[in-house]
Design a protein around this motif. Structure first.
Motif, short mmCIF file in Angstrom:
data_model
loop_
_atom_site.label_atom_id
_atom_site.label_comp_id
_atom_site.label_asym_id
_atom_site.label_seq_id
_atom_site.Cartn_x
_atom_site.Cartn_y
_atom_site.Cartn_z
N ILE A 180 0.89 -1.18 -0.04
CA ILE A 180 0.11 0.05 0.02
C ILE A 180 0.95 1.26 -0.04
O ILE A 180 1.71 1.51 0.92
CB ILE A 180 -0.93 0.05 1.21
N PRO A 205 -4.60 4.18 6.06
CA PRO A 205 -5.32 3.34 5.16
C PRO A 205 -6.23 2.29 5.67
O PRO A 205 -5.80 1.82 6.88
CB PRO A 205 -4.32 2.75 3.94
N THR A 206 -7.36 1.97 5.01
CA THR A 206 -8.24 0.97 5.74
C THR A 206 -8.24 -0.17 4.50
O THR A 206 -8.27 0.05 3.26
CB THR A 206 -9.71 1.58 5.78
N VAL A 207 -7.96 -1.27 5.03
CA VAL A 207 -8.09 -2.55 4.14
C VAL A 207 -9.26 -3.38 4.26
O VAL A 207 -9.67 -3.53 5.81
CB VAL A 207 -6.74 -3.33 4.38
N TRP A 256 0.86 2.12 5.90
CA TRP A 256 1.32 2.42 4.56
C TRP A 256 2.56 1.26 4.60
O TRP A 256 3.33 1.28 5.35
CB TRP A 256 1.81 3.52 4.12
N VAL A 297 -9.16 -1.29 -0.64
CA VAL A 297 -8.09 -0.28 -0.06
C VAL A 297 -8.47 1.01 -0.13
O VAL A 297 -8.99 1.28 -1.33
CB VAL A 297 -6.67 -0.61 -0.29
N SER A 310 -10.86 -1.71 -5.41
CA SER A 310 -10.73 -3.20 -5.01
C SER A 310 -10.41 -3.84 -6.17
O SER A 310 -10.46 -3.49 -7.38
CB SER A 310 -12.14 -3.21 -4.67
N TYR A 327 -1.75 -1.49 -4.05
CA TYR A 327 -2.53 -0.30 -4.06
C TYR A 327 -1.68 0.97 -4.17
O TYR A 327 -0.58 1.21 -3.45
CB TYR A 327 -3.29 -0.49 -3.01
#
Length: 139
Positions: free
Chosen positions: A25, A39-41, A52, A68, A81, A96
């Motif tokens: 990411i 970030p959100t997964v 990250w 993500v 996605s 990502y």
């Protein structure tokens, strides 16, 4: 005499029947504010905030949806996605890249994609620099 450096620890292989997704990411440093946002997964509907960088995620064999994005001003931004096949004992890379502008989608793929919107960003900076040069030359 130099102290002996320890060997880097090798990650444990996934459990039998599981595969590993190596999630990378990242963002362009021109988006400096993302240094302060995690970030959100979301994997198969289960969300968690992460850092990250790279992280291995072990998943059972089968199809999995990986999404993500990040939160900005209370809304999900830069969301991308992908649905990936996970095979037992194999490592599947997924990368990502956050967008150059928070109002557009990010990008995901098996290799690190180009930053979405970066060309518009570079052109805008180029036009601003050119206008500054012309303005100073005309004075």
């Amino acid at each position: 005499m130099y102290p002996q450096q320890p060997y880097p620890q090798q990650p444990m292989p996934p459990q039998p029947g599981f595969g590993r997704v190596l999630l990378d990411i990242s963002f362009n440093p021109m988006n400096w504010f993302l240094f302060f946002i995690k970030p959100t997964v979301v994997i198969n509907g289960q969300a968690r905030q992460v850092e990250w960088g790279q992280m291995p995620i072990d998943l059972p064999a089968g199809q999995h949806t990986v999404q993500v994005g990040f939160q900005y001003m209370g809304k999900p931004r830069g969301v991308a996605s992908v649905t990936i096949p996970v095979h037992p004992g194999q490592v599947q890379p997924v990368c990502y890249r956050a967008p150059a502008y928070i109002f557009i989608a990010g990008a995901m793929g098996p290799t690190r994609p180009m930053t979405p919107g970066i060309i518009v960003n570079v052109v805008a900076i180029g036009v601003a620099v050119l206008m500054l040069l012309l303005f100073t030359l005309l004075l």
